[in-house]
Motif scaffolding. Structure first.
Motif, mmCIF file in Angstrom:
data_model
loop_
_atom_site.group_PDB
_atom_site.id
_atom_site.type_symbol
_atom_site.label_atom_id
_atom_site.label_comp_id
_atom_site.label_asym_id
_atom_site.label_seq_id
_atom_site.Cartn_x
_atom_site.Cartn_y
_atom_site.Cartn_z
ATOM 1 N N TYR A 19 28.973 -69.256 0.798
ATOM 2 C CA TYR A 19 28.840 -67.632 1.206
ATOM 3 C C TYR A 19 29.858 -68.606 2.193
ATOM 4 N N SER A 38 32.414 -63.094 -0.335
ATOM 5 C CA SER A 38 31.286 -61.753 -0.769
ATOM 6 C C SER A 38 30.532 -61.755 -1.874
ATOM 7 N N VAL A 41 26.916 -63.076 -1.659
ATOM 8 C CA VAL A 41 25.976 -61.502 -1.590
ATOM 9 C C VAL A 41 26.076 -60.334 -2.321
ATOM 10 N N SER A 53 19.870 -60.493 0.195
ATOM 11 C CA SER A 53 21.283 -60.509 -0.593
ATOM 12 C C SER A 53 21.874 -60.687 1.681
ATOM 13 N N ALA A 57 23.987 -63.339 3.376
ATOM 14 C CA ALA A 57 25.935 -62.501 4.724
ATOM 15 C C ALA A 57 25.410 -63.248 6.067
ATOM 16 N N GLY A 86 25.739 -56.682 1.277
ATOM 17 C CA GLY A 86 24.225 -56.791 1.149
ATOM 18 C C GLY A 86 24.308 -55.139 0.644
#
Length: 182
Positions: A19, A38, A41, A53, A57, A86
């Motif tokens: 990420y 993203s 995620v 998730s 994030a 998420g």
């Protein structure tokens, strides 16, 4: 929900690092920033559910905030919008696991949920921009809301691209035994 064993912790850490890396590679156009951060995620949401998730994030965005801006009074606020994505995708994906057919095997629904999550994320981001500007005394309606529709539109386009990549990737990882089998 997966158990938090060493494998899950390593998976969350690796996806949070991905990420962060994807967030560093971005296209900037004025105040608009297009990034593919993203993707980890969404893939995590499809394969492991909302909790993992959201953690991907949160940790990924925390790395981004600390290494890009340092620790500020509003650092924790900026962790909320990515976590919203998420949570949205993860909750709806987890709900569909019970039907025996995961979300990534339902393209239209997956696109719809990813677009919904992008809209929710953009709204949350706008609220955080507003709150940050009020707390730090730089509020301007033009700054906070001026490009809202442009950001919503770009969020939808990016969500479609992310969903297009995430569905086959999640399917491949599921077939390889990386995720839960339905």
């Amino acid at each position: 929900m997966s158990k938090f064993n060493a494998k899950a912790i390593c998976r969350i850490a690796a996806l949070a690092a991905l990420y962060f890396l994807l967030n560093m590679v971005s296209i900037k156009a004025g105040n608009l920033r297009i990034t593919f951060a993203s993707l980890p995620v969404v893939v995590s949401a499809l394969l492991f559910g909302p909790l993992e998730s959201v953690l991907v994030a949160l940790f990924g965005e925390l790395l981004n905030q600390l290494l890009s801006y340092g620790l500020t009074a509003t650092t924790l606020l900026w962790l909320v919008p990515p976590a919203v994505r998420g949570l949205t995708v993860g909750l709806l994906a987890a709900r569909l696991w019970r039907t025996g057919r995961p979300l990534e095997t339902r393209p239209v629904l997956c696109y719809g949920i990813c677009v919904l999550a992008a809209l929710c994320t953009t709204v949350a981001n706008t609220l955080i921009i507003w709150l940050d500007s009020v707390l730090l005394h730089y509020y301007s309606a033009a700054y906070v809301f001026g490009q809202l529709f442009y950001r919503l539109g770009s969020g939808v386009v990016i969500a479609v691209i992310i969903a297009t990549v995430a569905m086959p990737l999640a399917g491949l990882l599921r077939r390889q035994g990386i995720a839960r089998r339905v």
